[in-house]
Design an enzyme around this catalytic site. Sequence first.
Site, mmCIF file in Angstrom:
data_model
loop_
_atom_site.group_PDB
_atom_site.id
_atom_site.type_symbol
_atom_site.label_atom_id
_atom_site.label_comp_id
_atom_site.label_asym_id
_atom_site.label_seq_id
_atom_site.Cartn_x
_atom_site.Cartn_y
_atom_site.Cartn_z
ATOM 1 N N GLY A 157 -1.045 -32.724 51.471
ATOM 2 C CA GLY A 157 0.263 -32.450 50.871
ATOM 3 C C GLY A 157 0.178 -31.344 49.822
ATOM 4 N N GLY A 158 -0.972 -31.273 49.167
ATOM 5 C CA GLY A 158 -1.162 -30.230 48.158
ATOM 6 C C GLY A 158 -1.827 -28.988 48.739
ATOM 7 N N ASP B 185 -10.372 -38.904 45.266
ATOM 8 C CA ASP B 185 -9.243 -38.054 45.657
ATOM 9 C C ASP B 185 -8.030 -38.937 45.961
ATOM 10 O OD1 ASP B 185 -7.781 -35.818 46.427
ATOM 11 O OD2 ASP B 185 -9.281 -35.094 47.856
ATOM 12 N N GLU C 65 -11.022 -30.526 50.637
ATOM 13 C CA GLU C 65 -11.098 -31.978 50.405
ATOM 14 C C GLU C 65 -11.945 -32.663 51.477
ATOM 15 O OE1 GLU C 65 -6.868 -32.842 48.135
ATOM 16 O OE2 GLU C 65 -6.865 -32.746 50.297
HETATM 17 C C1 5RP Z 1 -3.831 -32.507 48.407
HETATM 18 C C2 5RP Z 1 -3.869 -33.926 48.812
HETATM 19 C C3 5RP Z 1 -3.441 -34.924 47.803
HETATM 20 O O1 5RP Z 1 -4.478 -35.798 47.575
HETATM 21 C C4 5RP Z 1 -2.261 -35.656 48.333
HETATM 22 O O2 5RP Z 1 -1.248 -34.694 48.621
HETATM 23 C C5 5RP Z 1 -1.724 -36.682 47.341
HETATM 24 O O3 5RP Z 1 -1.154 -36.036 46.257
HETATM 25 P P1 5RP Z 1 -0.456 -36.860 45.093
HETATM 26 O O4 5RP Z 1 -1.515 -37.671 44.442
HETATM 27 O O5 5RP Z 1 0.128 -35.812 44.195
HETATM 28 O O6 5RP Z 1 0.613 -37.705 45.739
HETATM 29 O O7 5RP Z 1 -4.234 -34.275 49.905
HETATM 30 O O8 5RP Z 1 -4.145 -31.649 49.468
#
Ligand code: 5RP
Length: 223
Positions: free
Chosen positions: A106-107, A91, A113
């Site tokens: 962030g997502g 991840d 997760e």
């Molecule tokens: C989603 C997450 C992502 O892993 C995190 O936001 C990183 O995203 P990216 O690889 O697009 O920078 O925790 O919930």
Amino acid sequence: MPLSDADAQKRAAAQQAVALVADGMTLGLGTGSTAAWFVRLLGERVQQGLRVRGVPTSEATAELARSLGIDVIRLDDVGFAEGRRIDLCVDGVDEVDGEKRAIKGGGGALLREKIVAAGSDRVVYIADASKRVQTLGQFPLPVEVIPFAAAFVASRIAALGCEPVVRRNADGSEFRSDENNVILDCPFGAIEDPEALAAELALIPGVVEHGLFLGMIDEMLFG
Ligand code: 5RP
């Protein structure tokens, strides 16, 4: 079109993670742009004959994985009752410090997760160099909350020293996670004691999960 430097780093980190995958593994498939590189590279290996099963951490990742021919299974199908676990979880992160403590979410997929990581024997997170920080907290900490409790939890978090913001979609509507929860983005600034903050957040009724991933990452790979 040539890849941006950040994308090239994400891809390189994902490539290192794909090299850890062996035939027959059950994988945790992360969410976000970095994890998507892993899923795409994994898809190439699957098209060449690799057999794996993947537990996606979001609906978006499930869709991507399926479109690439990866066998997608539910967390319930891993076989926890029979003592089986996910072999490897890959991840991304929003921030990670030198002690492999991370902020994620962030997502908006932090809940699934964290569960998938906790159900995995080996947790490998991948990132470009911009995610490496001295002290966590520049990235607003996502906290997943049941909708009923959003205002109450926001007031309790405000008492801890930051003004939470209810996450919204581009059209202004309230963002909901795949579990239909609200996300509060909490701009704490430097989090000097992540363990203490995690303990405080976990005590607030209505908090489903927070984005502090502490003691969960086995290996951190940078592109
Ligand atoms: C989603 C997450 C992502 O892993 C995190 O936001 C990183 O995203 P990216 O690889 O697009 O920078 O925790 O919930």
